[in-house]
Design a protein around this motif. Structure first.
Motif, PDB file in Angstrom:
ATOM      1  N   UNK A 363       0.851  -1.192   0.000  1.00 56.61           N
ATOM      2  CA  UNK A 363       0.000   0.000   0.000  1.00 56.61           C
ATOM      3  C   UNK A 363       0.886   1.240   0.000  1.00 56.61           C
ATOM      4  N   UNK A 364       0.585   2.182  -0.886  1.00 54.34           N
ATOM      5  CA  UNK A 364       1.278   3.471  -0.920  1.00 54.34           C
ATOM      6  C   UNK A 364       0.306   4.556  -0.469  1.00 54.34           C
ATOM      7  N   UNK A 365       0.792   5.492   0.332  1.00 54.55           N
ATOM      8  CA  UNK A 365      -0.085   6.547   0.826  1.00 54.55           C
ATOM      9  C   UNK A 365       0.709   7.816   1.100  1.00 54.55           C
ATOM     10  N   UNK A 366      -0.033   8.897   1.298  1.00 52.86           N
ATOM     11  CA  UNK A 366       0.540  10.214   1.556  1.00 52.86           C
ATOM     12  C   UNK A 366       0.063  10.684   2.921  1.00 52.86           C
ATOM     13  N   UNK A 367       0.976  11.240   3.715  1.00 53.52           N
ATOM     14  CA  UNK A 367       0.597  11.860   4.977  1.00 53.52           C
ATOM     15  C   UNK A 367       1.035  13.318   4.969  1.00 53.52           C
ATOM     16  N   UNK A 368       0.388  14.110   5.806  1.00 55.16           N
ATOM     17  CA  UNK A 368       0.663  15.547   5.887  1.00 55.16           C
ATOM     18  C   UNK A 368       1.451  15.855   7.152  1.00 55.16           C
ATOM     19  N   UNK A 369       2.465  16.678   7.013  1.00 60.03           N
ATOM     20  CA  UNK A 369       3.263  17.104   8.159  1.00 60.03           C
ATOM     21  C   UNK A 369       2.690  18.411   8.696  1.00 60.03           C
ATOM     22  N   UNK A 370       1.928  18.315   9.773  1.00 57.21           N
ATOM     23  CA  UNK A 370       1.307  19.512  10.350  1.00 57.21           C
ATOM     24  C   UNK A 370       2.208  20.191  11.369  1.00 57.21           C
ATOM     25  N   UNK A 371       3.367  19.612  11.643  1.00 54.91           N
ATOM     26  CA  UNK A 371       4.255  20.167  12.660  1.00 54.91           C
ATOM     27  C   UNK A 371       5.381  21.008  12.073  1.00 54.91           C
ATOM     28  N   UNK A 372       5.407  21.151  10.762  1.00 58.37           N
ATOM     29  CA  UNK A 372       6.449  21.956  10.134  1.00 58.37           C
ATOM     30  C   UNK A 372       6.231  23.428  10.453  1.00 58.37           C
ATOM     31  N   UNK A 373       7.296  24.102  10.842  1.00 61.79           N
ATOM     32  CA  UNK A 373       7.204  25.522  11.161  1.00 61.79           C
ATOM     33  C   UNK A 373       6.799  26.310   9.919  1.00 61.79           C
ATOM     34  N   UNK A 458      12.301  14.100   6.625  1.00 62.89           N
ATOM     35  CA  UNK A 458      10.875  13.783   6.731  1.00 62.89           C
ATOM     36  C   UNK A 458      10.112  14.903   7.430  1.00 62.89           C
ATOM     37  N   UNK A 459      10.693  15.455   8.493  1.00 65.83           N
ATOM     38  CA  UNK A 459      10.002  16.478   9.272  1.00 65.83           C
ATOM     39  C   UNK A 459      10.134  17.870   8.663  1.00 65.83           C
ATOM     40  N   UNK A 460      10.951  18.005   7.620  1.00 62.51           N
ATOM     41  CA  UNK A 460      11.067  19.284   6.922  1.00 62.51           C
ATOM     42  C   UNK A 460      10.159  19.346   5.703  1.00 62.51           C
ATOM     43  N   UNK A 461       9.502  18.240   5.382  1.00 61.67           N
ATOM     44  CA  UNK A 461       8.629  18.176   4.211  1.00 61.67           C
ATOM     45  C   UNK A 461       7.206  18.569   4.581  1.00 61.67           C
ATOM     46  N   UNK A 462       6.393  18.857   3.549  1.00 60.98           N
ATOM     47  CA  UNK A 462       4.962  19.114   3.745  1.00 60.98           C
ATOM     48  C   UNK A 462       4.155  17.831   3.575  1.00 60.98           C
ATOM     49  N   UNK A 463       4.500  17.068   2.541  1.00 62.02           N
ATOM     50  CA  UNK A 463       3.849  15.788   2.281  1.00 62.02           C
ATOM     51  C   UNK A 463       4.900  14.689   2.306  1.00 62.02           C
ATOM     52  N   UNK A 464       4.518  13.533   2.819  1.00 61.70           N
ATOM     53  CA  UNK A 464       5.439  12.406   2.939  1.00 61.70           C
ATOM     54  C   UNK A 464       4.793  11.196   2.285  1.00 61.70           C
ATOM     55  N   UNK A 465       5.499  10.576   1.352  1.00 56.04           N
ATOM     56  CA  UNK A 465       5.008   9.372   0.685  1.00 56.04           C
ATOM     57  C   UNK A 465       5.584   8.158   1.410  1.00 56.04           C
TER      58      UNK A 465
END
Length: 573
Positions: A363-373, A458-465
């Motif tokens: 399974x491939x999916x996208x998550x959103x990084x809501x903790x990015x400054x 990973x934590x500097x990105x907006x979207x993570x695959x």
């Protein structure tokens, strides 16, 4: 082989009509070399009968290049040279040829040649009949050390070299004995006692004892590496050998995923004198498994049957695993998953390869990084509209649909959306970027190695695959996945996820744990912090003559049980 690639490069650029008028400058530019080398290359091709070259002297004069050899034949010749050389040469040759593959016919022709190279071989060595199997894997092997490996292909090889205390039965999904023939847990669910089989041998002839188990688990506990399942094995408070065949493990708190963890490749048992074996344990390992690794390099590895294996000798004598970065093209097969085929080349003209599915999918999916400054993903309404864009043009294998996207999206920032993933998933990240760019959202794709991806990228990105292997160890993988995701999701969602993860760890029933994981997925989708791109199966191609085709818990073929009936029978008096 280099000359073959140069021919294919020229043919892909100028061969559509069979001939081309071009200057020496253009020829040198196409071959990325000097004028002198371009002349030498063309002269070699003429000598091979691949081209005709009508040269017109003088700077700027156009000469006639006429192609004589079909590109399919040149590609096949290149592969034959690579096959005659070594495993590393095959991978390099394919990578070179991939750059110039302009037609599906050429690709299919090359795959036909590969089909004849891989599969079962019966050889006579020192008056002894040897059953050998040659397999292709897309992923390159770096290590099979249980502590250090990151890739599915590495786990596949490792699972045949090492054993764990327990294993998961593919037929039932239940935890079954392996190096430990029995175990028990106390009422607190924190104290586990394992009873080892007697006289189990490592590949170097030494007998497995409880000290090896203690060393293995303490090695895991003490590592500073960010590894899969680290949250579970870091809960080990102590591990003691109370008898040569008895090990007692104390946990800080109950965790019902601990026993399944002991059946994974990560928890495979290594010898206690590992440090004395040098710095190359990852490429020269010693385990207790049905095969011992006798050779490993960039091109793959060689496994040979361990005749003293405690569960019975493998039917195959030898397995050659070759790194082939490109083997099969199919939109229905997950491109980043390792692929292996098992067949008898003698049947290639009489039957067709069939595809067999294990119960494993990727399974491939996208998550959103809501903790990015100063990130754009803090706004749930923006996340909703953005993820809805990904739903459009999603292929028929997609398993999730989002609300329809607005006609336009305004990220309210001049910064492009940063999409991060590991290199094997670049195609998926670029697919995401392409769909967002169609809606006017500027994107950049950043990839990293598996080790680097565990760090700040990973934590500097907006979207993570991300990727999830949905096999019999899925609950372990989900536990690790949601632990990782909790670092970059909204605080209120994180609290809910962490609460449910604690409930999972205490829940002894697998069905109830599955229900909790389903609730986590629903929550993340509802909060627009997770979007599932697609699911695709892990497949194996095989011929009808293959016997003993079974799968392990990760959906891999278990090579110990594979066998081929003899094609000829000899009468003995």
């Amino acid at each position: 082989m280099k000359l073959h690639g140069q021919y294919l490069r020229l043919h892909s650029r100028y061969g559509a009509s069979g001939e081309a008028d071009l200057t020496l400058d253009e020829l040198a530019a196409a071959l990325n070399c000097t004028h002198r080398n371009a002349n030498n290359i063309i002269r070699s091709m003429v000598q091979h009968g691949w081209v005709e070259w009508s040269s017109r002297r003088g700077r700027g004069k156009r000469s006639l290049l006429r192609f004589q050899a079909p590109p399919e034949d040149i590609a096949a010749q290149s592969m034959l040279h690579a096959m005659a050389a070594n495993r590393s040469a095959i991978g390099r040759s394919i990578e070179q040829l991939k750059e110039h593959m302009q037609s599906s016919a050429l690709e299919q022709h090359l795959q036909g040649w590969l089909l004849g190279f891989f599969g079962h071989r019966s050889e006579l060595r020192s008056n002894k009949r040897i059953d050998a199997l040659r397999l292709p894997l897309r992923q390159q092997l770096h290590t099979v050390d249980p502590l250090c490996m990151n890739l599915l292909a590495e786990s596949f090889v490792s699972s045949h070299v090492f054993d764990g205390l327990v294993r998961r039965s593919h037929a039932t999904g239940e935890i079954a004995p392996c190096l430990a023939h029995a175990w028990e847990v106390d009422a607190s669910r924190k104290r586990w006692t394992f009873y080892l089989r007697k006289e189990v041998l490592f590949h170097n002839g030494k007998v497995l004892t409880a000290d090896d188990v203690v060393f293995t688990l303490e090695r895991l506990i003490g590592t500073t590496r960010r590894t899969l399942y680290s949250y579970i094995f870091k809960q080990i408070q102590s591990v003691r050998a109370v008898h040569p065949t008895v090990v007692v493990i104390e946990l800080n708190e109950p965790n019902e995923l601990f026993l399944p963890f002991l059946g994974t490749s990560r928890a495979a048992i290594v010898p206690k004198d590992l440090d004395q074996l040098g710095d190359h344990f990852g490429t020269k390992p010693i385990g207790t498994g049905p095969f011992q690794l006798t050779e490993m390099n960039d091109g793959g590895c060689v496994l040979e049957a361990f005749t003293s294996y405690y569960q019975g000798r493998a039917h195959l004598d030898r397995v050659e695993i070759v790194h082939v970065p490109w083997v099969v093209s199919s939109d229905s097969v997950e491109p980043s998953s390792p692929f292996h085929l098992i067949h008898d080349p003698s049947e290639a003209d009489n039957g067709r390869l069939s595809q067999i599915h294990s119960q494993t999918v990727v399974r491939k999916f996208v998550t959103c990084n809501t903790q990015k400054s100063k990130g754009t993903m803090c706004d749930p309404r923006f996340r909703e509209r953005l993820l809805a864009c990904l739903c459009e043009e999603t292929d028929e294998l997609a398993v999730h649909s989002a609300p329809h996207a607005d006609e336009s999206l305004d990220p309210q920032t001049d910064e492009p959306i940063r999409i991060a993933t590991i290199e094997p998933y670049r195609h998926d990240a670029e697919l995401v970027a392409g769909r967002l760019k169609q809606r006017g959202i500027a994107c950049t794709v950043e990839t990293a190695s598996v080790e680097e991806f565990k760090g700040p990228i990973r934590l500097e990105a907006d979207l993570i695959v991300f990727s999830l292997l949905r096999d019999q160890d899925e609950q372990l993988r989900l536990f690790d996945l949601y632990q990782t995701m909790s670092a970059h999701i909204d605080p209120h969602t994180r609290l809910d996820i962490e609460t449910m993860l604690q409930a999972v760890a205490r829940q002894p029933e697998s069905e109830q744990r599955a229900a909790l994981f389903a609730r986590m997925e629903e929550l993340l989708i509802r909060e627009h912090q997770l979007f599932i791109l697609y699911e695709r199966p892990v497949q194996t191609a095989y011929m009808p003559s293959v016997r003993g085709l079974t799968f392990n818990s990760q959906g891999w073929v278990d090579l110990r049980h594979v066998w081929f009936p003899p094609t000829q029978f000899q009468q003995y008096s």
